[in-house]
Design a protein around this motif. Structure first.
Motif, PDB file in Angstrom:
ATOM      1  N   GLY A  44      12.309  12.762  -4.774  1.00  0.00           N
ATOM      2  CA  GLY A  44      13.073  11.177  -5.123  1.00  0.00           C
ATOM      3  C   GLY A  44      13.665  10.597  -4.215  1.00  0.00           C
ATOM      4  N   ARG A  45      14.521  11.487  -3.291  1.00  0.00           N
ATOM      5  CA  ARG A  45      15.109  10.892  -2.057  1.00  0.00           C
ATOM      6  C   ARG A  45      14.663  10.584  -0.986  1.00  0.00           C
ATOM      7  N   ASP A  46      13.334  11.065  -0.949  1.00  0.00           N
ATOM      8  CA  ASP A  46      12.209  10.914   0.247  1.00  0.00           C
ATOM      9  C   ASP A  46      11.674   9.485  -0.215  1.00  0.00           C
ATOM     10  N   MET A  47      11.130   9.479  -1.412  1.00  0.00           N
ATOM     11  CA  MET A  47      10.773   7.767  -1.831  1.00  0.00           C
ATOM     12  C   MET A  47      12.005   6.818  -1.501  1.00  0.00           C
ATOM     13  N   MET A  48      13.246   7.124  -1.937  1.00  0.00           N
ATOM     14  CA  MET A  48      14.010   6.060  -1.877  1.00  0.00           C
ATOM     15  C   MET A  48      14.482   5.691  -0.225  1.00  0.00           C
ATOM     16  N   PHE A  49      14.677   6.683   0.762  1.00  0.00           N
ATOM     17  CA  PHE A  49      14.830   6.440   2.147  1.00  0.00           C
ATOM     18  C   PHE A  49      13.975   6.370   3.243  1.00  0.00           C
ATOM     19  N   ARG A  50      12.755   7.111   2.785  1.00  0.00           N
ATOM     20  CA  ARG A  50      11.755   7.228   3.800  1.00  0.00           C
ATOM     21  C   ARG A  50      10.461   6.623   3.552  1.00  0.00           C
ATOM     22  N   THR A  51      10.282   5.676   2.603  1.00  0.00           N
ATOM     23  CA  THR A  51       8.869   5.187   2.210  1.00  0.00           C
ATOM     24  C   THR A  51       9.039   3.668   2.406  1.00  0.00           C
ATOM     25  N   CYS A  52       7.715   2.879   2.760  1.00  0.00           N
ATOM     26  CA  CYS A  52       7.794   1.636   2.761  1.00  0.00           C
ATOM     27  C   CYS A  52       6.147   1.449   2.167  1.00  0.00           C
ATOM     28  N   THR A  53       6.274   0.234   1.333  1.00  0.00           N
ATOM     29  CA  THR A  53       5.084  -0.164   0.717  1.00  0.00           C
ATOM     30  C   THR A  53       4.804  -1.709   0.854  1.00  0.00           C
ATOM     31  N   VAL A  54       3.555  -2.033   0.394  1.00  0.00           N
ATOM     32  CA  VAL A  54       3.277  -3.331   0.368  1.00  0.00           C
ATOM     33  C   VAL A  54       2.601  -3.600  -0.893  1.00  0.00           C
ATOM     34  N   GLN A  55       2.903  -4.395  -1.640  1.00  0.00           N
ATOM     35  CA  GLN A  55       2.306  -4.766  -2.956  1.00  0.00           C
ATOM     36  C   GLN A  55       1.991  -6.108  -3.298  1.00  0.00           C
ATOM     37  N   VAL A  56       1.296  -6.463  -4.344  1.00  0.00           N
ATOM     38  CA  VAL A  56       1.102  -7.816  -4.637  1.00  0.00           C
ATOM     39  C   VAL A  56       1.205  -7.968  -6.140  1.00  0.00           C
ATOM     40  N   ASN A  57       1.847  -9.006  -6.768  1.00  0.00           N
ATOM     41  CA  ASN A  57       2.239  -9.538  -8.043  1.00  0.00           C
ATOM     42  C   ASN A  57       1.327 -10.353  -8.603  1.00  0.00           C
ATOM     43  N   LEU A  58       0.641 -10.317  -9.735  1.00  0.00           N
ATOM     44  CA  LEU A  58      -0.327 -10.994 -10.189  1.00  0.00           C
ATOM     45  C   LEU A  58      -0.139 -11.460 -11.813  1.00  0.00           C
ATOM     46  N   ARG A  93       0.976  -1.083  -6.692  1.00  0.00           N
ATOM     47  CA  ARG A  93       1.793  -0.527  -6.101  1.00  0.00           C
ATOM     48  C   ARG A  93       1.305   0.435  -5.322  1.00  0.00           C
ATOM     49  N   GLY A  94       0.134   0.691  -5.114  1.00  0.00           N
ATOM     50  CA  GLY A  94      -0.484   1.987  -4.315  1.00  0.00           C
ATOM     51  C   GLY A  94      -0.702   2.064  -3.111  1.00  0.00           C
ATOM     52  N   ALA A  95      -0.128   1.177  -2.537  1.00  0.00           N
ATOM     53  CA  ALA A  95      -0.705   0.940  -0.834  1.00  0.00           C
ATOM     54  C   ALA A  95       0.512   1.173   0.145  1.00  0.00           C
ATOM     55  N   ASP A  96      -0.019   1.901   1.109  1.00  0.00           N
ATOM     56  CA  ASP A  96       1.267   2.067   2.243  1.00  0.00           C
ATOM     57  C   ASP A  96       1.380   0.743   3.187  1.00  0.00           C
ATOM     58  N   ASN A  97       2.506   0.551   3.689  1.00  0.00           N
ATOM     59  CA  ASN A  97       2.545  -0.682   4.437  1.00  0.00           C
ATOM     60  C   ASN A  97       1.838  -0.433   5.926  1.00  0.00           C
ATOM     61  N   GLY A  98       1.367  -1.508   6.402  1.00  0.00           N
ATOM     62  CA  GLY A  98       0.786  -1.484   7.839  1.00  0.00           C
ATOM     63  C   GLY A  98       0.948  -2.770   8.344  1.00  0.00           C
ATOM     64  N   CYS A  99      -0.034  -3.064   9.267  1.00  0.00           N
ATOM     65  CA  CYS A  99      -0.178  -4.291  10.100  1.00  0.00           C
ATOM     66  C   CYS A  99      -0.530  -5.647   9.214  1.00  0.00           C
ATOM     67  N   VAL A 100      -0.144  -6.769   9.691  1.00  0.00           N
ATOM     68  CA  VAL A 100       0.016  -7.981   9.037  1.00  0.00           C
ATOM     69  C   VAL A 100      -1.498  -8.104   8.474  1.00  0.00           C
ATOM     70  N   ASP A 101      -2.549  -7.798   9.070  1.00  0.00           N
ATOM     71  CA  ASP A 101      -4.069  -7.874   8.530  1.00  0.00           C
ATOM     72  C   ASP A 101      -4.077  -7.394   7.307  1.00  0.00           C
ATOM     73  N   LEU A 102      -3.474  -6.068   7.194  1.00  0.00           N
ATOM     74  CA  LEU A 102      -3.496  -5.273   5.872  1.00  0.00           C
ATOM     75  C   LEU A 102      -2.465  -5.799   4.928  1.00  0.00           C
ATOM     76  N   ILE A 103      -1.147  -6.158   5.275  1.00  0.00           N
ATOM     77  CA  ILE A 103      -0.324  -6.832   4.244  1.00  0.00           C
ATOM     78  C   ILE A 103      -1.282  -7.909   3.531  1.00  0.00           C
ATOM     79  N   LEU A 104      -1.854  -8.782   4.165  1.00  0.00           N
ATOM     80  CA  LEU A 104      -2.694 -10.006   3.639  1.00  0.00           C
ATOM     81  C   LEU A 104      -3.954  -9.353   3.003  1.00  0.00           C
ATOM     82  N   GLY A 105      -4.328  -8.280   3.483  1.00  0.00           N
ATOM     83  CA  GLY A 105      -5.632  -7.965   2.909  1.00  0.00           C
ATOM     84  C   GLY A 105      -5.480  -7.194   1.631  1.00  0.00           C
TER      85      GLY A 105
END
Length: 459
Positions: free
Chosen positions: A180-194, A332-344
């Protein structure tokens, strides 16, 4: 919470709070009706893109502390006209024109975008945000990194942000899981809301989203390092979610039951223990307590008090499945990454879910998948990614089929948006993810020095 035009709702700063003026009991029917009000006609559907990133100092790569983030927030507000949001006199967020900038527990910097009509608008929003942040950060000797998991620092090395709910969560997490603390402090994600227009449409999108979330995890895998070394995973961010809190995470197999709908999701959410109640600009500790007791006026933390619909809205934000239902749907299932993948990431799900033919194509694709197979993919993809075996092929081949449906859906939308899929299509064609690229560089170019990632993968 802030209504974002005719689109989704996002949090900017502290939760919403209503003054309790009576003792009217909130019923389950009220909660179901709240969810139903998320239905919107197709012409009002919007795209809400969110992405987190790690801030760090150039000189020693350490994560930004609150004082430095406060300096960044102040500069963004002064220079670019953002409105400040405070909690207990601490600047903790900014908002502007339907967008918000918020802080995750370890200072991960998140943009929750405005409800937009096209992916071209999303592209402009993301690039404008990164330009503003980069302009200020460079003057501070700092930058931002787009990975799914912190590649260098331990939890003890990372400062906690001054938001009341994070202090509660930090203490609670070890009781219910090891990560749980790993999730809180050490993760970054990208998501889309539809959005969705009917209960049936919501059901279809939830099922497609959950079934294909492991495919997205494989495509966006970008978290292969922990504390300076390879961790054995392509998406360690995804792996840690498997042991955060089993009652509020996971693949939600009940979504595939014949009787699934708004009411069944409400039943699920009611059975998830509470974190907090927000009253008088402060967080009341409700860790582990039952929202149903709250509805009966028997919450031990606030005896005799009944919840408002805002309390329900806040409770929904403390549930973390792979696909989350509010009055919109979060992928909610994606790691964050470069701009192209945020948009992708936004492009993929818009193409799949906002076009009727592509949505039906997805439903046909997954029609004979079992929940056991979906869980198998969820379990294995963090390790083997696109190379995960599935039936008579690999996840890579499923990803190619999914992206073909997404491209066709975007082309039928008529906004010339399919270009945003090119990076993902290249990953699926080659079978090489961002994590694979990082590992190759680590072993062959960087002399096993993970600090190089801060230079080469800087926003």
């Amino acid at each position: 919470m802030h209504r974002r035009g005719k689109g989704t709702i996002v949090a900017a700063g502290p939760p919403t709070e209503e003054v309790v003026t009576d003792t009217k009991m909130l019923t389950k029917a009220d909660l179901v009706e709240y969810m139903k009000k998320g239905c919107k006609p197709k012409e009002n559907w919007r795209i809400g893109t969110e992405h987190e990133k790690f801030g760090f100092k150039f000189e020693d790569k350490r994560r930004l502390n609150y004082e430095e983030i406060h300096q960044l927030l102040e500069a963004l507000a002064d220079r670019f006209g953002w409105e400040r949001v405070f909690e207990n006199n601490k600047l903790i967020a900014l908002k502007q024109s339907g967008q918000s900038i918020t802080l995750e527990p370890g200072g991960q910097f998140e943009l929750s975008g405005a409800p937009l009509s096209t992916l071209h608008q999303t592209c402009g929003e993301v690039n404008s945000h990164l330009y503003q942040v980069k302009t200020v950060c460079e003057e501070m000797g700092a930058g931002f990194l787009g990975l799914g998991f912190d590649p260098k620092w331990s939890i003890e090395d990372i400062p906690i942000m001054p938001k009341g709910r994070y202090k509660l969560m930090k203490e609670y997490m070890p009781r219910v899981g090891s990560h749980g603390r790993d999730m809180m402090f050490r993760t970054c994600t990208v998501q889309v809301n539809l959005d969705f227009d009917t209960e049936r449409d919501m059901i279809n999108k939830m099922r497609v989203g959950l079934a294909l979330q492991p495919i997205a995890t494989a495509l966006f895998a970008n978290s292969p390092f922990t504390e300076g070394k390879p961790n054995g995973y392509l998406s360690f961010r995804s792996q840690i979610w498997k042991d955060v809190d089993p009652h509020r995470t996971g693949m939600l197999p009940f979504v595939f039951d014949d009787d699934f709908g708004f009411e069944k999701y409400v039943d699920y959410a009611l059975n998830v223990a509470m974190y907090f109640v927000y009253r008088k600009k402060g967080y009341v500790d409700a860790l582990g307590l039952d929202f149903k007791d709250f509805m009966a006026g028997k919450l031990s933390a606030l005896p005799g008090e009944y919840p408002t619909i805002n309390d329900w809205e806040n409770h929904l934000t403390t549930i973390f499945p792979e696909v989350r239902l509010k009055r919109y749907i979060e992928m909610r299932g994606a790691d964050n990454g470069c701009v192209d993948l945020i948009l992708g990431q936004s492009a993929m799900w818009v193409g799949l879910l906002y076009d009727e033919e592509s949505l039906q194509g997805c439903l046909d694709l997954i029609s004979d998948w079992t929940t056991g197979e979906m869980q198998m993919l969820r379990d294995k993809v963090p390790v083997t990614g696109l190379r995960t075996p599935f039936r008579d092929g690999m996840v890579r081949h499923v990803a190619q089929d999914v992206l073909k449906l997404a491209r066709e859906g975007l082309e039928r939308r008529g906004f010339n948006e399919a270009e945003f899929l090119k990076g993902l299509e290249d990953i699926a064609r080659k079978g090489v993810t961002s994590a694979d690229v990082l590992l190759d560089k680590y072993h062959n170019e960087w002399d096993e020095d993970v600090d190089r990632v801060y230079d080469e993968f800087l926003y």
